[in-house]
Motif scaffolding. Structure first.
Motif, short mmCIF file in Angstrom:
data_model
loop_
_atom_site.label_atom_id
_atom_site.label_comp_id
_atom_site.label_asym_id
_atom_site.label_seq_id
_atom_site.Cartn_x
_atom_site.Cartn_y
_atom_site.Cartn_z
N GLU A 155 4.44 -3.71 9.83
CA GLU A 155 4.41 -4.60 10.99
C GLU A 155 5.78 -4.64 11.65
OE1 GLU A 155 3.03 -8.42 9.82
OE2 GLU A 155 1.08 -7.68 9.08
N ALA A 156 5.80 -4.99 12.90
CA ALA A 156 7.06 -5.05 13.65
C ALA A 156 8.02 -6.04 13.00
CB ALA A 156 6.78 -5.47 15.10
N ASN A 157 9.29 -5.65 13.00
CA ASN A 157 10.38 -6.49 12.52
C ASN A 157 10.18 -6.96 11.08
OD1 ASN A 157 11.80 -6.51 15.10
ND2 ASN A 157 10.13 -7.81 15.82
N THR A 158 9.61 -6.08 10.24
CA THR A 158 9.48 -6.39 8.82
C THR A 158 10.88 -6.56 8.22
OG1 THR A 158 7.44 -5.14 8.62
CG2 THR A 158 8.66 -5.54 6.59
N PRO A 159 11.17 -7.69 7.57
CA PRO A 159 12.51 -7.89 6.99
C PRO A 159 12.82 -6.84 5.92
CG PRO A 159 11.27 -9.97 7.08
CD PRO A 159 10.31 -8.87 7.40
N ASP A 160 14.03 -6.32 5.95
CA ASP A 160 14.50 -5.36 4.95
C ASP A 160 13.51 -4.21 4.78
OD1 ASP A 160 16.25 -4.30 3.03
OD2 ASP A 160 15.18 -5.30 1.38
N TYR A 161 13.03 -3.67 5.92
CA TYR A 161 12.04 -2.59 5.86
C TYR A 161 12.66 -1.32 5.26
CZ TYR A 161 8.83 1.11 7.17
OH TYR A 161 7.98 2.19 7.14
N THR B 46 7.17 1.05 16.95
CA THR B 46 7.04 -0.29 16.39
C THR B 46 8.43 -0.89 16.24
OG1 THR B 46 5.08 0.43 15.16
CG2 THR B 46 6.08 -1.67 14.51
N GLU B 47 8.64 -2.04 16.80
CA GLU B 47 9.98 -2.63 16.88
C GLU B 47 10.52 -3.03 15.51
OE1 GLU B 47 12.25 -6.37 19.17
OE2 GLU B 47 10.16 -5.85 19.63
N GLY B 48 11.77 -2.68 15.26
CA GLY B 48 12.48 -3.15 14.09
C GLY B 48 12.17 -2.43 12.79
N VAL B 49 11.48 -1.31 12.83
CA VAL B 49 11.14 -0.60 11.59
C VAL B 49 11.39 0.91 11.75
CG1 VAL B 49 9.55 -2.28 10.59
CG2 VAL B 49 8.72 -0.66 12.30
N THR B 50 12.42 1.25 12.44
CA THR B 50 12.75 2.66 12.66
C THR B 50 13.22 3.31 11.36
OG1 THR B 50 13.42 2.16 14.94
CG2 THR B 50 14.18 4.26 14.00
#
Length: 581
Positions: free
Chosen positions: A399-405, A423-427
């Motif tokens: 999911e987008a912006n998953t913490p500490d992905y 998907t934002e924040g999980v590059t």
């Protein structure tokens, strides 16, 4: 399985004589009459042109293999048809029909004692302007097999694409049927009539007429494949031909790549972008895909590679079947590279196995190889309509912006959420280099071992359910096989049971990863075992010996193509093995 009763017919001639069309329509007519059937294509090494034959077996129940011999060989001409003598086995009760204006019947067929009935097929066709000689052959062979003229003509109407010549060719079918009546009367006084279908015992139920390659394409579509890139190669091309018009109907795309290297890298890219993807090839193409398969393993990108096996090595025998890519499929990658390998067991099972393979690849984020072969892929059968297994592409995504992905996080199951680009924040970075949990390239031992364990664990721990193999019977002697060998093996086992020799049968569908606990349960109570396959090197036997424990060392029955395995051949081998001291 009971031992099937059947009628076997071979239609042969030179390229362009229309024997494949006649065979396909004959199969359709048998289905209309309530019968089941199998049509196997055979041709010379040139693939197109030259000699060709349609080999059919028709009967009251599904057919998994050709029979041991043929009741009828009808040759439109004799151009190199003698090359099929090993495939078209005749005997004293067989019927041999040929056009005397095309030369004498080959001695290799006459020497079998088959009853010869010369008939001027081409002159018959010329007498009906606009008709084709293969429609004479259709009416002749279908009537001798016991099919009504009305059913034969109905099958022609449904398949005909040139309205201007339809009526002439319906007359040609009728002329062939009339000639068959005369031949049948002659046969009745010279050895008895030819074997015929018992139409009174047949029932009408929902059935399909489909090839293994078409079923594979349909199964892939049902499983969720929406992008296909491939380079045409015999005998896999029909998978692509079937999918090309079907994919756009569900929002998908097929692209013909410039070669096999491009095609597999394209599907890796599409799958990385979130689209379930597939390519189809044969042995030479699979060899070219090796490095990219390793990339899919290392980057954990799900893809499906359909390998329609043919005679090898190298270019080998393109239009003949052989189960000789097995060793390469289960072990032919550099490094420790776990992958999924699935083998359908019949033409109908190509659908279910393909659907399951897509499901597994997506669920486990791994490359999967579907091992079909030329016999299943290019043969056409009348089958009961398969049920939808419900297997579908379900990928665990981030999911987008998953913490500490971390893309390659070391989860308990080994499967970690895959981020879809955009998907934002999980590059993350995906490539073939070993990496840390975050996807950062690493040559550290701890990262390498952790990722090796993760990639192996996700395949080993997955619950594959009962679909991993078909297990039939509980005798203390077991026959183990896979793929297209399953058809003749099943019939040989049924014949053995009819003779009083009980055998257990295990048909493997999941070849990799191995299932030690499930195999141990399947072998419970077994005292002896034999592995049956169609390749020169006993590849399945050696693979099973390496990975599974058997109560006693198994025996092996194996031989190469191009001749198909036959039930009587296997029955002889199985009885000799079972009765050995």
């Amino acid at each position: 399985m009971t031992v099937p009763t059947s009628v076997s017919i071979a239609l042969a001639g030179s390229g362009g004589s229309g024997v494949m069309t006649a065979g396909t329509v004959l199969l359709a007519a048998a289905a209309k009459a309530g019968a089941y059937g199998l049509m196997v294509r055979t041709s010379g090494p040139q693939i197109r042109g030259g000699e060709a034959a349609a080999l059919l077996r028709l009967g009251p129940q599904p057919m998994g293999s050709l029979d041991d011999g043929f009741d009828l060989l009808l040759a439109i001409d004799w151009q190199n048809v003698n090359r099929f003598a090993d495939e078209i086995v005749l005997g004293p009760r067989s019927v041999l029909i040929g056009d005397p204006d095309e030369g004498e019947a080959p001695e290799v067929f006459k020497a079998t004692g088959a009853r010869y009935a010369p008939l001027s097929l081409k002159k018959m066709a010329k007498a009906i302007p606009g008709s084709w000689v293969n429609m004479i052959a259709l009416g002749l062979s279908g009537t001798l097999a016991g099919l009504p003229l009305q059913v034969l003509q109905e099958a022609v109407r449904e398949s005909w694409k040139k309205p201007a010549t339809l009526e002439a060719n319906l007359l040609a079918v009728a002329a062939g049927a009339e000639a068959a009546a005369g031949i049948a009367a002659t046969l009745a006084h010279s050895g008895g009539p030819m074997a015929q279908l018992e139409l009174g015992a047949l029932q009408s139920r929902p059935r399909w007429m489909i090839s293994g390659n078409e079923a594979t394409g349909f199964g892939a579509l049902r499983g969720g494949v929406r992008f296909v890139a491939a380079y045409p190669i015999t005998p896999a091309t029909e998978v692509l031909e079937w999918l090309a018009p079907k994919l756009p109907e569900v929002g998908g795309t097929l692209l013909q790549a410039e070669d096999e290297l491009a095609s597999i890298n394209m599907i890796i890219g599409a799958s990385y972008g979130g689209v379930p993807s597939l390519t189809a090839t044969a042995g030479p193409g699979l060899a070219l895909m090796t490095e990219a398969l390793g990339l899919a393993v290392a980057s954990e990108v799900p893809i499906v590679v359909v390998d329609v096996m043919r005679g090898g090595p190298s270019t080998g025998i393109p239009a003949k079947s052989e189960q000789s890519d097995l060793s390469f499929a289960v072990g032919g990658l550099p490094g420790d590279a776990p992958r999924l390998v699935v083998a359908p067991s019949s033409i109908g099972d190509c659908l279910g196995a393909a659907q399951w393979t897509v499901h597994l690849a997506e669920a486990l984020q791994a490359p999967a190889i579907l091992l079909s072969d030329q016999f299943m892929g290019q043969s056409r059968a009348v089958i009961d309509r398969p049920l939808d297994s419900g297997f579908a592409a379900r990928r665990l995504t981030a999911e987008a912006n998953t913490p500490d992905y971390k893309r390659y996080r070391n989860t308990e199951s080994g499967v970690s959420p895959m981020a879809i680009p955009g998907t934002e924040g999980v590059t993350y970075t995906a490539d073939g280099l070993e990496h840390s949990e975050a996807g950062i390239p690493s040559s550290q031992s701890k990262d390498h071992v952790l990722q090796l364990d993760k990639r192996q664990r996700k395949l080993a721990l997955h619950d594959y359910g009962p679909y991993w193999a078909d297990i039939e019977g509980d005798a203390d002697a077991v026959v183990i096989t896979f793929g297209s060998a399953s058809g003749p093996v099943r019939e040989a086992v049924a014949r053995a049971r009819a003779l009083g020799t009980d055998l257990r049968l295990i048909v493997l569908r999941l070849l990799a990863p191995t299932r030690p606990e499930q195999m141990a349960a399947a072998l419970q109570g077994v005292k002896r075992s034999i592995v049956v396959e169609q390749n020169h090197g006993a590849q399945l036997y050696r693979y099973l010996r390496a990975w599974y424990d058997f109560p006693a060392p198994p025996a092996s029955y194996h031989r190469s193509g191009p001749l198909p395995l036959r039930p009587a051949e296997l029955l002889t081998a199985l009885l000799a093995w079972r009765n050995a001291k």
